[in-house]
Design a protein around this motif. Structure first.
Motif, PDB file in Angstrom:
ATOM      1  N   HIS A 193      -7.309  15.863  15.971  1.00  0.00           N
ATOM      2  CA  HIS A 193      -7.768  16.946  16.847  1.00  0.00           C
ATOM      3  C   HIS A 193      -8.341  16.379  18.143  1.00  0.00           C
ATOM      4  N   GLY A 194      -7.585  15.453  18.733  1.00  0.00           N
ATOM      5  CA  GLY A 194      -7.926  14.933  20.044  1.00  0.00           C
ATOM      6  C   GLY A 194      -9.000  13.872  20.072  1.00  0.00           C
ATOM      7  N   ARG A 195      -9.374  13.330  18.911  1.00  0.00           N
ATOM      8  CA  ARG A 195     -10.345  12.240  18.874  1.00  0.00           C
ATOM      9  C   ARG A 195      -9.784  11.072  18.072  1.00  0.00           C
ATOM     10  N   ARG A 196     -10.176   9.856  18.454  1.00  0.00           N
ATOM     11  CA  ARG A 196      -9.645   8.636  17.843  1.00  0.00           C
ATOM     12  C   ARG A 196     -10.450   8.271  16.602  1.00  0.00           C
ATOM     13  N   VAL A 197      -9.732   7.983  15.519  1.00  0.00           N
ATOM     14  CA  VAL A 197     -10.355   7.575  14.263  1.00  0.00           C
ATOM     15  C   VAL A 197      -9.716   6.255  13.837  1.00  0.00           C
ATOM     16  N   GLN A 198     -10.516   5.262  13.520  1.00  0.00           N
ATOM     17  CA  GLN A 198      -9.971   3.987  13.051  1.00  0.00           C
ATOM     18  C   GLN A 198      -9.243   4.186  11.723  1.00  0.00           C
ATOM     19  N   LEU A 199      -8.124   3.498  11.571  1.00  0.00           N
ATOM     20  CA  LEU A 199      -7.283   3.693  10.400  1.00  0.00           C
ATOM     21  C   LEU A 199      -6.619   2.390   9.997  1.00  0.00           C
ATOM     22  N   GLY A 200      -6.639   2.084   8.714  1.00  0.00           N
ATOM     23  CA  GLY A 200      -5.898   0.954   8.185  1.00  0.00           C
ATOM     24  C   GLY A 200      -4.513   1.399   7.753  1.00  0.00           C
ATOM     25  N   GLY A 201      -3.497   0.944   8.466  1.00  0.00           N
ATOM     26  CA  GLY A 201      -2.122   1.312   8.130  1.00  0.00           C
ATOM     27  C   GLY A 201      -1.538   0.327   7.131  1.00  0.00           C
ATOM     28  N   VAL A 202      -1.337   0.761   5.904  1.00  0.00           N
ATOM     29  CA  VAL A 202      -0.868  -0.114   4.834  1.00  0.00           C
ATOM     30  C   VAL A 202       0.656  -0.205   4.893  1.00  0.00           C
ATOM     31  N   ALA A 203       1.164  -1.417   4.923  1.00  0.00           N
ATOM     32  CA  ALA A 203       2.606  -1.616   5.087  1.00  0.00           C
ATOM     33  C   ALA A 203       3.070  -2.810   4.262  1.00  0.00           C
ATOM     34  N   GLY A 204       4.390  -2.886   4.064  1.00  0.00           N
ATOM     35  CA  GLY A 204       4.981  -4.040   3.398  1.00  0.00           C
ATOM     36  C   GLY A 204       4.466  -4.264   1.995  1.00  0.00           C
ATOM     37  N   VAL A 205       4.229  -3.170   1.261  1.00  0.00           N
ATOM     38  CA  VAL A 205       3.757  -3.314  -0.122  1.00  0.00           C
ATOM     39  C   VAL A 205       4.951  -3.707  -0.990  1.00  0.00           C
ATOM     40  N   VAL A 206       4.920  -4.924  -1.534  1.00  0.00           N
ATOM     41  CA  VAL A 206       6.048  -5.438  -2.307  1.00  0.00           C
ATOM     42  C   VAL A 206       5.548  -6.059  -3.607  1.00  0.00           C
TER      43      VAL A 206
ATOM     44  N   LEU B  75      -2.238  10.029   3.399  1.00  0.00           N
ATOM     45  CA  LEU B  75      -3.544   9.705   3.954  1.00  0.00           C
ATOM     46  C   LEU B  75      -4.559   9.568   2.828  1.00  0.00           C
ATOM     47  N   ARG B  76      -5.590   8.747   3.070  1.00  0.00           N
ATOM     48  CA  ARG B  76      -6.690   8.653   2.113  1.00  0.00           C
ATOM     49  C   ARG B  76      -7.988   8.399   2.861  1.00  0.00           C
ATOM     50  N   MET B  77      -9.069   9.034   2.378  1.00  0.00           N
ATOM     51  CA  MET B  77     -10.402   8.761   2.910  1.00  0.00           C
ATOM     52  C   MET B  77     -10.907   7.434   2.341  1.00  0.00           C
ATOM     53  N   ILE B  78     -11.444   6.598   3.210  1.00  0.00           N
ATOM     54  CA  ILE B  78     -12.150   5.391   2.791  1.00  0.00           C
ATOM     55  C   ILE B  78     -13.659   5.627   2.848  1.00  0.00           C
TER      56      ILE B  78
ATOM     57  N   THR C 116      -7.174   5.458   5.688  1.00  0.00           N
ATOM     58  CA  THR C 116      -6.008   4.606   5.493  1.00  0.00           C
ATOM     59  C   THR C 116      -4.795   5.505   5.310  1.00  0.00           C
ATOM     60  N   ALA C 117      -3.636   5.018   5.758  1.00  0.00           N
ATOM     61  CA  ALA C 117      -2.411   5.804   5.649  1.00  0.00           C
ATOM     62  C   ALA C 117      -1.250   4.878   5.337  1.00  0.00           C
ATOM     63  N   LEU C 118      -0.169   5.472   4.811  1.00  0.00           N
ATOM     64  CA  LEU C 118       1.023   4.696   4.478  1.00  0.00           C
ATOM     65  C   LEU C 118       2.220   5.620   4.307  1.00  0.00           C
ATOM     66  N   TYR C 119       3.404   5.015   4.361  1.00  0.00           N
ATOM     67  CA  TYR C 119       4.643   5.695   3.978  1.00  0.00           C
ATOM     68  C   TYR C 119       4.947   5.273   2.542  1.00  0.00           C
ATOM     69  N   PRO C 120       5.018   6.224   1.610  1.00  0.00           N
ATOM     70  CA  PRO C 120       5.165   5.842   0.204  1.00  0.00           C
ATOM     71  C   PRO C 120       6.608   5.595  -0.207  1.00  0.00           C
ATOM     72  N   ALA C 121       6.845   4.492  -0.900  1.00  0.00           N
ATOM     73  CA  ALA C 121       8.127   4.300  -1.572  1.00  0.00           C
ATOM     74  C   ALA C 121       8.138   5.095  -2.878  1.00  0.00           C
TER      75      ALA C 121
ATOM     76  N   GLU D 227      -2.755  11.375  -0.467  1.00  0.00           N
ATOM     77  CA  GLU D 227      -1.991  12.622  -0.533  1.00  0.00           C
ATOM     78  C   GLU D 227      -1.226  12.812   0.778  1.00  0.00           C
ATOM     79  N   PHE D 228      -0.139  13.602   0.708  1.00  0.00           N
ATOM     80  CA  PHE D 228       0.660  13.860   1.903  1.00  0.00           C
ATOM     81  C   PHE D 228      -0.203  14.522   2.972  1.00  0.00           C
ATOM     82  N   ALA D 229      -0.016  14.054   4.213  1.00  0.00           N
ATOM     83  CA  ALA D 229      -0.827  14.559   5.315  1.00  0.00           C
ATOM     84  C   ALA D 229       0.007  15.074   6.476  1.00  0.00           C
ATOM     85  N   GLY D 230       1.209  14.558   6.658  1.00  0.00           N
ATOM     86  CA  GLY D 230       2.012  14.976   7.798  1.00  0.00           C
ATOM     87  C   GLY D 230       3.415  14.400   7.727  1.00  0.00           C
TER      88      GLY D 230
END
Length: 386
Positions: A71-84, A277-280, A114-119, A130-133
């Motif tokens: 909603h127009g404000r910046r929030v720090q986020l850990g983008g989780v990637a490359g989970v293997v 998305l997930r709340m930390i 934190t957010a991620l694209y789930p396999a 949970e799905f956010a967008g």
């Protein structure tokens, strides 16, 4: 799971093992040297975690240091990637062990979200995501874009020296539009994109576009415009390739003005990727997020099975476009949410949907209406895959 499995910070001499697990997990593909160059950036400050069995690395994940617009404000986020996870270690709790360490590292790094694209959704939902967008890929006729006009707007070719300007222009646009979802990448990454000869970038006083060739079509990675004329000029620049490319693919919001400008609607085979998305840190995430000009006073009872700091009774106050979550004794009519329900609410999922899915209980009809207004709005979207 055996006692010999433990979580470690990935070291440089383990990257070859990570690549091998990655190849067995995702299949062959990508430039190994480029992947390694990027991977090295995650090592020094503890953003690459792995699981080893004895001395053998069997799983890994990395964390991008993003910010995200809410909603127009910046929030720090850990983008989780490359989970293997190596195939022979799947189904043994290795992924859960790894992801719990990732969540704790996000706590240590101070990321509220934190957010991620789930396999797979099973693992991540079990851990509170949970799905956010969505990430939308629309396809337009290049000839339509070519005729949009904007010839009176001056544009020029952009280069690596414009990276800071690109970030400033995007920030101004997303703040003004009250955007939710788009990511803010590190400056070095943006510079790298503008150095890449396969990308074409142009900039105007109040906007820019980055696009490239994609299997005989053109693909717009991002287009930011602070005015109608600039939007028309930048889209027309992309469409000027119509004599060679009949189609332009574009990553943009479903509410982007381009949908109202083009003569023909986007193709019906629009591609959508969903992200989670997930709340930390729930209080920090609420405090950082923007809200509409509404007044809300609601009691919450939160249960987080993984991060105890979020669990307990809270009072949510929203006023003046800002929110605050403070500890409080839960009232009889407190809204009860788990970590999945809280993440979905943060992203604007209506309370009626959360209740129907068993992700919310308690509360009051008046409280539901107030929360839907506070957190609602257009579906959050992301332009990038990470």
């Amino acid at each position: 799971m055996t006692d010999s499995l433990r979580v470690v910070d990935v070291a440089e001499d383990q990257l070859d093992s990570v690549w091998q697990v990655r190849t067995r997990s995702f299949g062959p593909g990508g430039d190994r040297d480029e992947w390694r160059k990027t991977a090295l950036e995650f090592l020094d400050d503890g953003r690459y975690l792995g699981v080893v069995d004895g001395d053998e690395l069997v799983a890994a994940a990395r964390i991008w240091p993003f910010e995200q617009w809410w909603h127009g404000r910046r929030v720090q986020l850990g983008g989780v990637a490359g989970v293997v996870v190596a195939p022979e270690y799947r189904g043994r709790g290795v992924a859960s062990l790894l992801m719990r360490a990732v969540l704790q590292r996000c706590v240590d790094k101070g990321y509220p979200l934190t957010a991620l694209y789930p396999a797979t959704t099973v693992l991540y939902r079990h851990l509170g995501y949970e799905f956010a967008g969505h990430r939308y890929k629309f396809s337009f006729q290049a000839a339509d874009l070519r005729t949009l006009g904007g010839k009176g707007t001056a544009i020029r070719k952009a280069g690596p020296g414009d990276a800071e300007l690109f970030l400033q222009l995007a920030s101004k646009a997303h703040e003004g539009q009250r955007s939710s979802g788009p990511l803010i990448w590190p400056l070095k990454q943006v510079q790298g994109w503008l150095e890449d000869e396969d990308n074409f970038a142009y900039v105007a006083d109040d906007g820019f576009v980055v696009y490239n060739w994609s299997d005989g079509a053109l693909a717009v990675d991002e287009l930011i415009a602070g005015s109608e004329e600039t939007a028309r000029a930048l889209w027309a620049t992309v469409g000027s390739g119509a004599s060679i490319a009949r189609t332009v693919h574009a990553y943009c919001a479903p509410s982007d003005p381009i949908h109202l400008m083009v003569e023909h609607e986007a193709d019906t085979d629009t591609r959508i990727n969903r992200w989670m998305l997930r709340m930390i840190d729930a209080p920090a995430a609420i405090a950082a997020r923007g809200f509409p000009e509404v007044t809300v006073e609601v009691d919450l009872q939160l249960v987080d099975q993984e991060l105890a700091g979020n669990t307990g009774g809270w009072h949510l106050s929203v006023a003046g476009g800002a929110g605050q979550l403070t500890p409080a004794e839960p009232s009889v009519d407190a809204l009860r949410l788990g970590s999945r329900g809280l993440a979905a609410l943060y992203a604007g999922t209506p309370l009626a949907s959360l209740r129907a899915a068993g992700l919310a209980a308690g509360g009051t009809p008046e409280g539901d209406d107030a929360l839907d207004t506070a957190f609602g709005g257009p579906t959050p979207y992301v332009l990038d895959y990470f």
